[in-house]
Write an enzyme that holds these catalytic residues in place. Structure first.
Site, short mmCIF file in Angstrom:
data_model
loop_
_atom_site.label_atom_id
_atom_site.label_comp_id
_atom_site.label_asym_id
_atom_site.label_seq_id
_atom_site.Cartn_x
_atom_site.Cartn_y
_atom_site.Cartn_z
N THR A 1 18.33 22.01 -9.22
CA THR A 1 17.99 21.96 -10.35
C THR A 1 16.82 22.92 -10.66
O THR A 1 15.95 23.06 -9.91
CB THR A 1 17.61 20.82 -11.19
OG1 THR A 1 16.87 20.19 -10.30
CG2 THR A 1 18.94 19.77 -11.15
N GLY B 1 12.98 15.91 -5.12
CA GLY B 1 12.13 15.07 -4.41
C GLY B 1 11.39 15.52 -3.44
O GLY B 1 11.98 16.40 -2.52
N GLU C 1 21.42 13.02 -10.43
CA GLU C 1 22.57 13.01 -9.55
C GLU C 1 24.04 12.98 -10.60
O GLU C 1 24.83 12.25 -10.31
CB GLU C 1 22.84 11.88 -8.61
CG GLU C 1 22.24 12.09 -7.60
CD GLU C 1 22.49 13.51 -6.68
OE1 GLU C 1 21.98 14.27 -6.51
OE2 GLU C 1 23.74 13.86 -6.61
#
Lengths: 682, 682
Positions: free
Chosen positions: A145, A184, A429
């Site tokens: 993203t 992350g 997700e």
């Protein structure tokens, strides 16, 4: 020493008809696993020093961004190393905060970085990187993203331009909105990342591809030249990891860092595509299975806390009754209605996640034999289950929190953080509204195939068998059930199936018979399409719950069987009459159920609640959550709520400092802001 | 310089058919007020240094409990003093974070401490304390709830025992669970408190009474002897104030510190009760009115942010369409369906809160002439509106947050804190499920009175006129409306009225005809009673929206009138078909609306959405929220979303420190936790 609350807890615990351990073993796959899991939690929690439930957990001391990240690093490392050493995977889904992958910077190397390399890399590429991830010498992130681009992968802007002269790829972020954003562990933890970027060769844009990029020096952690990395700042939860951003200023990487199993770029700039990365979908499907499972555990944690609190918290009726006697709040109808229906959902999610795991394992076996025909059904299932469970869990956890009244609003109740992590899953997700449309698309394809007399997946036989009667409007409208028929799982299933078939055929006819262009018709009927997808998935979930109860291992006692059977009926029936159920109108708007039948359902639900009330503590104890993993002043096993709240609150640094150093005054505040107000008008 | 996002925002803003200022003036009661409000915000925000929207707001720097409290003190003081100086009350409900009373330690002195003294004190008691609160020499708290006791006032344990010899009252906390817990400002800020405690005279327990207690020395802030005070620690929000706890160890206060207007305690220990503290209810009613109003503003803030983001965020369809063109997400059906229906709710709450304010003013006039007959109706209205609005706002704000996708999960989006403050309101000042039962109790009393041919309140005439036909089952079941009839507000109201009458008579008959004891029957039918209460309140809310639109000031333009009229219809009709509506099944389970009528409603809603889409930015701009009060990287007026996110993120202390001091490395984390993992298997 026992007090009123611990005695109430003991009583509630003893009310159960079945042995809790039996259910725990069912959940974790046998006694051996339960033992191993307990040992692992004990080791890691001991190492972290978090097993004393009289001690205020560090996360509630009101710490900074940095403190949260430090704690995530420490916990992640402990869980990660324990997992390596003892060869277990309990902590992939079960750290103290329930999910290592997003909660700790060490969690994504396996499921994201490594999996992408494994599925999309050539053999020689795997030989380079996989040994490093296995031994912990790579901490990986997954960068897809961008600041301006989420779900829609084709919209990403980052480019990897081939420079034939040097045989390098030049990675570049051409705009602010192209900054990689959210991955992350990207901020300060990871050493390498999979980066999705548009491959450009000789001015031809070949679209998004995967690249392995080393981001930091392994010696001292400094970002490599041209790479800017940082943390995206505080989030609602998951602050134990450093979700980060990355921008690339013409960063050169070797050509062979492009993962080439499905698309080959040669040194001369020639580019060949070898089909679709079908196996890659397996990563996504596996990940959604994990989300499904942990979302169920999060809901179970929230309902464990709220149920434990509800059996020791006493409150008077407040009106009507003039006495001052108080009753434990769990005894109030709305309270046990809410909590037991939530508990039923947590078990529904558990059983469907087990079923999903098996379907997934079958798919992988098939795919290893190059048979990818099972993908579309699994993709639909994964999308729908993820969307349904994450929404259900976010709403359920928040309602469980509200069941704790004001005390549920304190962070030390433990539920706010559970709600905050659950609600993240509704977006990450795959955003849920997008996923529901993918379910709809699959259902439409099924109906298209059936109309064209093509084959459909075996799991969709229920549609094949009955859709015609819905299209032709010859299906019997009224559900014939009466009285206790509603306790028959076959009747429950027929109600859910009827709704699913009616909604999917209705939406399909609306879109397919529209005179507008497909995309426009789709948009016009988007709400009906989503309703249809949700109805299909709810049918599948109920089906799996019913099947699981029908096929429990023979060793399961009659008592536990009865409890699970009742829980399944509660799940099926309460959904019809719960004021907060989603899209409940569709069960009845065609007259399938009459007002009388609904009232009958209401009394049966009432009856089920009475039967399940004594089982509530056992049903939540069975998850076997440690006090340290719940981190809740309201939800510890012993029920000693009030003493624990006061003990934790008194340990807060702001109180400790005021009492130990300043005679009970918060000095900076008093001097700078309060005193001037008090003295202004003297 | 304009960029793509700011141009998109400009376009969306220009799409509106009406002049935004016109609506702003309607909201704030005229242009003068709008100007005064703007000036007050400018003064306070300038003083606090928060007007530069390129600067990262302090609350997002990941600060400690202490930092949050400091900020609350600083902001509260600025707003409080500005209000004193300029004689305005904008900040009572509208600090930078929307609600002074809970968000700042300075906010409860007026609405809680002072109001209780005013309503329950004797003249000589008011003469002592009111001048001090007015001049800021008392910072007051209101101590009712205890660790183990919330809504049920009769259950509190704290005692005030009269000692005749010394003419003192001895305040005492006899147990852990009796610790006063939760009061705003109690931890470290307030100087005095109203304490609710059981009055005990000569071993006779006279039940809960109010006492004025000085808690801290005015010289240096130290707690007075025998009083332990502290902060309850981090909460989901409202960390700008120090919700606290207090325990009393035989603290002596003068007898005259008991508020004696309604209960007199003489020096000889004789005790006389002078009727009920009817006026005191006015405090609660006023407070619920404030909660109603601010909850609406919070929803408006959330939807402002989400709408602004949605008109500049672009995303592709993701499937079907093979192009890479992207569309602003507001154009997607689910997105504008969700956001416009939420916007409609924010206006519904605004109009009902205006209507409530007028009813409340009438009540006070009546009460000043000792006529308390209006209390029961107002109490029902206040309970129901508070419960409905706070739940609606909490759910709506969270859905608006989800509409922002992943970015809505960052604290800098501003919505997480709005959701967290909104969700607090669902619990504080009356837990919603308890409040719904109070509405039910009022409705039952109405029906009891009607059956006994007694008078009922004029506002309940609709029940008097029609309940008989529901009891006798002679009411026409089918709604006769078809086609565009559904746009007729009278039709919309008839649907809501029918549901309310049906549910309240049904619940009443169930309980009154039950053979069980009343309390048991009540508990058994609790869900139906709550449904009935909710249906009544939703009818009242729609009625007020319809009335408001029908009686707009003459100066309102035709364009704005049309927009508000459509918004009202959207509010009425979308509720019938929105999958997430609460208890929607009850609109149709008796066959009142057919499947065909529901489908017709769906198309009308679709049509309304098309008409309202271009008005979305204007409808949110009209609330006139400053950028500083939204504190949102996604929701600033200019739409410059991506540049602002990156600018704010780069200002995060964790990034600044890493970049300025450590070449982009987060040193403590790298050294202590990452490096050891990387090097462990070398």
């Amino acid at each position: 020493m026992k007090n009123r609350q611990t005695l109430l807890m003991e009583k509630a615990r003893n009310d159960a008809s079945f042995n809790t351990l039996e259910l725990t073993c069912l959940i974790y796959g046998g006694y051996d696993n339960v033992e191993r899991r307990r040992a692992a939690f004990e080791r890691v929690e001991t190492r972290l020093g978090v097993r004393d439930n009289k001690k205020l957990p560090r996360c509630y001391t009101g710490y900074t961004r940095e403190d949260a990240y430090n704690e995530g690093l420490e916990e992640g490392k402990a869980a990660f190393e324990d997992g390596l050493q003892h060869q277990h995977a309990f902590f992939e889904t079960m750290t103290p905060r329930c999910q290592l992958s997003n909660a700790s910077p060490f969690g994504l190397t396996g499921p994201m970085f490594e999996a992408t390399v494994r599925f999309c890399g050539l053999k020689e590429q795997k030989d380079v990187w996989l040994p490093l991830t296995k031994s912990g010498q790579i901490i990986g992130a997954y960068c897809q993203t961008e600041l301006g681009h989420g779900t829609f992968v084709r919209g990403i802007e980052t480019t990897a331009t081939f420079d034939q002269q040097t045989d390098k790829l030049i990675l570049n972020s051409p705009s602010v909105s192209s900054t990689k954003f959210w991955p992350g562990a990207l901020g300060f933890s990871c050493t390498h990342a999979i980066v999705l970027a548009r491959l450009v060769v000789n001015n031809t844009d070949h679209g998004p591809h995967f690249f392995v990029v080393q981001l930091r020096s392994l010696d001292d952690g400094t970002p490599l030249p041209g790479i800017t990395l940082g943390d995206i700042g505080p989030k609602m939860s998951y602050n134990g990891t450093c979700n980060g951003f990355a921008s690339f200023d013409h960063v050169r990487i070797p050509r062979m860092n492009m993962l080439m199993r499905y698309s080959q770029l040669d040194a001369d700039g020639s580019y060949i595509r070898h089909g679709q990365p079908q196996l890659l979908y397996a990563t996504m499907l596996a990940l959604r299975g994990v989300i499904l499972k942990i979302s169920g555990l999060q809901l179970a944690q929230a309902v464990t806390i709220a149920t434990r609190y509800s059996v020791v918290r006493e409150q008077g009726v407040g009106f009507g009754d003039k006495s001052t006697t108080e009753t434990v709040i769990f005894a109030y109808k709305t309270q046990h209605f809410r909590l037991l229906t939530i508990a039923a959902k947590s078990y529904a999610i558990f059983f469907i996640s087990e079923a999903y795991r098996k379907e997934y394992a079958d798919l992988i076996l098939q795919q290893e034999m190059s048979d990818h025909s099972g993908l579309p059904y699994m993709h639909c299932l994964a999308s729908g289950l993820k969307a349904w469970s994450t929404q259900t869990v976010a709403d359920g956890a928040e309602d469980a929190r509200k069941c704790c009244g004001g005390h549920g609003y304190m962070m030390i109740s433990g539920i706010p953080d559970i709600t905050a992590t659950a609600t993240a899953l509704a977006t990450l997700e795959g955003e849920n509204y997008v996923l529901w449309q993918q379910v709809g698309r699959y259902l439409f394809k099924c109906l298209d195939n059936l109309e064209a007399r093509k084959l459909i997946e075996p799991q969709m036989t229920y549609v094949a068998e009955q859709y015609k009667s819905y299209l032709n409007n010859v299906t019997p409208k009224m559900c014939p059930a009466q009285g206790n028929d509603f306790l028959d799982h076959a009747v429950q299933l027929s109600i859910y199936r009827h709704r699913a078939l009616r909604l999917m055929t209705k939406a399909w006819v609306s879109v397919r018979s529209s005179s507008k262009p497909v995309a426009e018709a789709w948009s016009e009927h988007m709400l009906s399409i989503i309703d249809a997808g949700r109805a299909h998935i709810e049918y599948i979930i109920l089906l799996s719950f019913v099947n699981a109860v029908a096929t429990l291992p023979v060793c399961i006692s009659g008592e536990l069987h009865t409890v699970l059977d009742n829980l399944c009926s509660l799940f099926a029936l309460s959904n019809l009459i719960n004021p907060t159920s989603v899209n409940v109108i569709s069960f009845i708007e065609d007259g399938h159920l009459s007002s009388t039948q609904l009232d009958r359902t209401r009394s049966i639900v009432s009856h089920l609640l009475e039967r399940l009330r004594p089982e509530a503590i056992a049903l939540t104890d069975a998850w076997d959550f440690t006090d340290a993993s719940l981190r809740s002043a309201l939800g510890c096993w012993d029920g000693n709520v009030y003493e624990r709240i006061m003990s934790w609150v008194k340990q807060m640094p702001i109180n400790q400092k005021a009492w130990n150093e300043n005679q009970g005054v918060y000095q900076p505040g008093w001097r700078e802001w309060i005193e001037p107000v008090l003295k202004a008008n003297l």
